[in-house]
Design a protein around this motif. Structure first.
Motif, short mmCIF file in Angstrom:
data_model
loop_
_atom_site.label_atom_id
_atom_site.label_comp_id
_atom_site.label_asym_id
_atom_site.label_seq_id
_atom_site.Cartn_x
_atom_site.Cartn_y
_atom_site.Cartn_z
N TRP A 1 -3.57 7.06 -13.58
CA TRP A 1 -3.05 7.63 -12.35
C TRP A 1 -1.67 8.25 -12.56
O TRP A 1 -0.84 7.72 -13.30
CB TRP A 1 -2.90 6.57 -11.28
N THR A 2 -1.45 9.34 -11.87
CA THR A 2 -0.09 9.87 -11.77
C THR A 2 0.65 9.00 -10.76
O THR A 2 0.03 8.21 -10.02
CB THR A 2 -0.11 11.33 -11.26
N SER A 3 1.93 9.17 -10.69
CA SER A 3 2.71 8.41 -9.69
C SER A 3 2.23 8.71 -8.29
O SER A 3 2.13 7.80 -7.45
CB SER A 3 4.20 8.74 -9.82
N GLN A 4 1.92 9.96 -8.03
CA GLN A 4 1.44 10.36 -6.71
C GLN A 4 0.09 9.69 -6.38
O GLN A 4 -0.12 9.22 -5.27
CB GLN A 4 1.31 11.88 -6.65
N GLU A 5 -0.82 9.64 -7.35
CA GLU A 5 -2.11 8.98 -7.15
C GLU A 5 -1.92 7.47 -6.92
O GLU A 5 -2.60 6.88 -6.08
CB GLU A 5 -3.02 9.21 -8.35
N ALA A 6 -1.01 6.87 -7.65
CA ALA A 6 -0.75 5.43 -7.48
C ALA A 6 -0.24 5.13 -6.09
O ALA A 6 -0.69 4.19 -5.43
CB ALA A 6 0.25 4.95 -8.54
N ILE A 7 0.69 5.94 -5.62
CA ILE A 7 1.23 5.73 -4.27
C ILE A 7 0.14 5.94 -3.23
O ILE A 7 0.01 5.15 -2.28
CB ILE A 7 2.43 6.66 -4.01
N GLY A 8 -0.67 6.98 -3.39
CA GLY A 8 -1.77 7.22 -2.46
C GLY A 8 -2.76 6.06 -2.44
O GLY A 8 -3.22 5.64 -1.38
N SER A 9 -3.06 5.52 -3.60
CA SER A 9 -3.98 4.38 -3.67
C SER A 9 -3.36 3.12 -3.08
O SER A 9 -4.02 2.35 -2.40
CB SER A 9 -4.39 4.13 -5.12
N LEU A 10 -2.08 2.94 -3.34
CA LEU A 10 -1.39 1.76 -2.82
C LEU A 10 -1.33 1.78 -1.30
O LEU A 10 -1.63 0.79 -0.65
CB LEU A 10 0.03 1.70 -3.41
N LEU A 11 -0.97 2.94 -0.75
CA LEU A 11 -0.76 3.03 0.70
C LEU A 11 -2.04 3.27 1.48
O LEU A 11 -2.11 2.95 2.66
CB LEU A 11 0.24 4.13 1.02
N GLY A 12 -3.06 3.83 0.82
CA GLY A 12 -4.25 4.22 1.56
C GLY A 12 -5.46 3.32 1.43
O GLY A 12 -6.49 3.58 2.03
#
Length: 139
Positions: free
Chosen positions: A49-60
């Motif tokens: 995951w990119t940082s953006q994908e990780a944040i999206g997965s974490l929050l969503g």
């Protein structure tokens, strides 16, 4: 008797031994290792995951939100935290939460090597399992 949250650790043999001894002393054990989220169940390629994908997965993701809610509930209900050195980032964050909330953090150094500065946040720093049991004997 204390309600003790065991911070995440990869050393399951030591964790299992100390958990058993603490239970024999009538402490209540909350093992965050059993509650831990398995990222590979969410996405087998999570390590890419990119940082953006990780944040999206974490929050969503509802499973992530639920896992965090369970962990926070367990932390709030515990009297103390057992932290194993060396430690993971997650374990260090959990121990920091306990320290910030003026709750005991008992550390167990179970391997050779350098201790991080965060070892100073522990209320007891133990070199073996017996010392851990002693550290919790008055709680």
């Amino acid at each position: 008797m204390a309600r003790i949250l065991i911070a995440p650790t990869k050393n399951t043999s030591v964790k299992d031994k100390v958990s058993k001894l603490l239970r024999e002393e009538n402490h209540s054990i909350i093992d965050s290792n059993h509650e831990a989220l398995d990222w590979s169940e969410i996405d087998p390629d999570y390590k890419k995951w990119t940082s953006q994908e990780a944040i999206g997965s974490l929050l969503g993701n509802p499973a992530v939100k639920s896992a965090y809610a369970d962990l926070e509930r367990d932390m709030r209900s515990a009297d103390a935290c057992l932290l194993f050195f060396p430690t993971s980032h997650d374990a260090a964050a959990i121990a920091g939460w306990f320290s910030a909330h003026q709750r005991d953090v008992v550390g167990l150094v179970h391997s050779q090597g350098e201790l991080p500065v965060l070892a100073f946040m522990t209320t007891d720093l133990c070199l073996n399992i017996d010392e851990v049991v002693d550290a919790f004997s008055d709680r």
